[in-house]
Design an enzyme around this catalytic site. Sequence first.
Site, PDB file in Angstrom:
ATOM      1  N   LYS A   1       0.842  -1.207   0.000  1.00 47.63           N
ATOM      2  CA  LYS A   1       0.000   0.000   0.000  1.00 47.63           C
ATOM      3  C   LYS A   1       0.879   1.259   0.000  1.00 47.63           C
ATOM      4  O   LYS A   1       0.629   2.199  -0.755  1.00 47.63           O
ATOM      5  CB  LYS A   1      -0.934  -0.015   1.221  1.00 47.63           C
ATOM      6  CG  LYS A   1      -2.021  -1.089   1.124  1.00 47.63           C
ATOM      7  CD  LYS A   1      -2.813  -1.288   2.421  1.00 47.63           C
ATOM      8  CE  LYS A   1      -3.769  -2.460   2.273  1.00 47.63           C
ATOM      9  NZ  LYS A   1      -4.556  -2.751   3.498  1.00 47.63           N
TER      10      LYS A   1
ATOM     11  N   GLN B   1      -4.171  -1.691   9.744  1.00 46.00           N
ATOM     12  CA  GLN B   1      -4.168  -3.020   9.134  1.00 46.00           C
ATOM     13  C   GLN B   1      -4.710  -4.056  10.115  1.00 46.00           C
ATOM     14  O   GLN B   1      -4.311  -4.105  11.279  1.00 46.00           O
ATOM     15  CB  GLN B   1      -2.737  -3.384   8.692  1.00 46.00           C
ATOM     16  CG  GLN B   1      -2.643  -4.645   7.847  1.00 46.00           C
ATOM     17  CD  GLN B   1      -3.348  -4.548   6.486  1.00 46.00           C
ATOM     18  OE1 GLN B   1      -3.506  -3.467   5.928  1.00 46.00           O
ATOM     19  NE2 GLN B   1      -3.783  -5.680   5.961  1.00 46.00           N
TER      20      GLN B   1
ATOM     21  N   ASP C   1     -10.801   2.677   4.432  1.00 42.62           N
ATOM     22  CA  ASP C   1     -11.136   1.244   4.358  1.00 42.62           C
ATOM     23  C   ASP C   1     -12.654   1.033   4.292  1.00 42.62           C
ATOM     24  O   ASP C   1     -13.114  -0.064   3.985  1.00 42.62           O
ATOM     25  CB  ASP C   1     -10.609   0.512   5.602  1.00 42.62           C
ATOM     26  CG  ASP C   1      -9.253  -0.141   5.372  1.00 42.62           C
ATOM     27  OD1 ASP C   1      -8.988  -0.570   4.232  1.00 42.62           O
ATOM     28  OD2 ASP C   1      -8.472  -0.221   6.331  1.00 42.62           O
TER      29      ASP C   1
END
Length: 296
Positions: free
Chosen positions: A57, A101, A124
């Site tokens: 990412k 994460q 997200d």
Amino acid sequence: MYLCAMQILDGKIVAQSVKEELKQKVDLLKQEGKKTPHLAAVLIGNNGASETYVASKVKTCGEIGYESTLIRFDESVSEEELLKKIGDLNNDSTVDGILVQLPLPKHISEEKVINTIAAEKDVDGFHPSNIGKMVQGQPSYIPATPYGILLLMQHYNIQTKGKHAVVIGRSNIVGRPMSILLSQNNSTGNCTVTLCHSHTHNLKTLCLQADIIVAALGKPEFLTADMVKEGAVVIDVGITRVDDATKKKGYSIKGDVHFESVAPKCSFITPVPGGVGAMTIAALMKNTYLAATNHR
Ligand code: GUN
């Protein structure tokens, strides 16, 4: 027996074109003297897969021309300290998007972490406010994996209207949002959706009725040829590391689909790697651009 021509859904190529499009837009922002999008990624502990995803990412941010900040914590970080950091990132006007994460260490509440991220920076799309908006069809950040799958299917002009979609797996990250998105009254939806999980009876019968199967249960090579109708579209979300002594790294990556046997029956299928994974990052980058431009 008629065997249809099978086409690979190439996530690498489609992700590349999404990224190039974003790069052009960012170049334009820069030319106009506007600040570049900035993603903050929080990584806790040393989970090998999480390290790989976050590194990817951050690398992609660099390729597009975004700013990125990687914040690492030891596995032993307290929930309080992590929530404090998220609060700081929420208040930091130079940061447009925040991702933490997953999975988290057991002593940290995923719910608390997700709820603490400011909804407008939640690239997200996991915050209840974004999920709620998504369910109602309002503009929101769509979770990156389902969003990436929709972009991939759209690129290949795969029709969804009136199709029976079977989604296997009901996680908050993939299966459940995917089932909602495919049922929506819009151009990437209008499916009749069956959401299957570990308590589903007659899974094979249901899969055999599916025009579209999204396998997102995290069991390597679970979906086999006897479960798939001729001409189906198969989307493989699995990315499990399986011990493999023949590989330098000591493992190989397996999807949830037994590709070799399933592929010849499909009209379209995603490979692993090179399918959904690449699209997930591209979709996250789209959400980050949106966060940066909404935000200002
Ligand atoms: N872990 C697995 N997939 C994801 C994702 O899309 N976002 C975050 N933050 N963690 C994940």
